[in-house]
Design an enzyme around this catalytic site. Sequence first.
Site, PDB file in Angstrom:
ATOM      1  N   SER A 230       0.856  -1.183   0.000  1.00  0.00           N
ATOM      2  CA  SER A 230       0.000   0.000   0.000  1.00  0.00           C
ATOM      3  C   SER A 230       0.894   1.236   0.000  1.00  0.00           C
ATOM      4  CB  SER A 230      -0.871  -0.001   1.268  1.00  0.00           C
ATOM      5  OG  SER A 230      -1.499   1.243   1.489  1.00  0.00           O
TER       6      SER A 230
ATOM      7  N   TYR B 299      -1.139  -0.334  10.761  1.00  0.00           N
ATOM      8  CA  TYR B 299      -1.274  -0.713   9.348  1.00  0.00           C
ATOM      9  C   TYR B 299      -0.050  -0.268   8.558  1.00  0.00           C
ATOM     10  CZ  TYR B 299      -3.619  -1.491   4.857  1.00  0.00           C
ATOM     11  OH  TYR B 299      -3.959  -1.941   3.599  1.00  0.00           O
TER      12      TYR B 299
END
Length: 282
Positions: free
Chosen positions: A158, A171
């Site tokens: 990501s 995350y």
Amino acid sequence: MEEFRPGCGDQISQLRRRFEDKTVLVSGASSGIGAYAAKKLAAEGAKVGLMARNFKALHAVAHEIKRAGGRAVPVAADLCSSDQINSGVDELVERFGPVQHLIHCAADATNQVFMVDQLEENWCHTIDVNLNGAFRLCHSVVGGMVDRKEGTIVLVSSVAGLRGIASNTSYCAAKHGLIGLGRSLAMELGAFGIRVNSICPGIVDAPGTNDMTRYGEAFMNSLRKHHGPANLTWDRYLHRAINSTAMRRLISIKEVVNLSLFLLSHESEGITGQAISVDGGM
């Protein structure tokens, strides 16, 4: 979200089948990027193993692939369990032969809050699913790839693996780690003819983006409390994030999958150890 239609306007499917008779394992294949990737791989001739926790959803994806003339087998597995992953890989190998390609799409972005609000158990769960799960999955297939001296792996990280994002500490840490895992694996496996790359999607037009409940109210509450403004809504937060990109739009699932399959295929033979963004210019 863009619907997948095998053979309809899909030039790659019409002109060449890059994965003819190749066995490909796709994690997170029950929805979103993973499901689309599995369908496109099958349309290009692959024998696809579908892995996720939701067996009912996996069956639906497998049924769609088979109805279109493709080959797929659903294998339910929780990425927090090495035993389940290994059993799923064994089942896939028994059905379709050794795993030649892996695309790891599974992720969990729930329970994201500012560090001062974070519970240790939620932090550990995020790391376990997003980073340790990738280790377990890679560990289950790389031994066979080394023995055969062939294979490609794509890890879907990501933009959170390349930058810090408020209220996303666990995350971001996991996705940064995923890129490090890919780069290190590339160095270990290159001499055996195995390539490993990561891709870093930006804001993707997917269920987790369009439905705030997938991310959780705790995320917004933590943002309002520590980052503001106090009346911040998901729509305003998302609109601001999209407008901060050069292209000022969401990234489509198709754009993420196109890059993933390019990196899996022979067309990218000289590329390994890279983390490539598809983010609209963030």
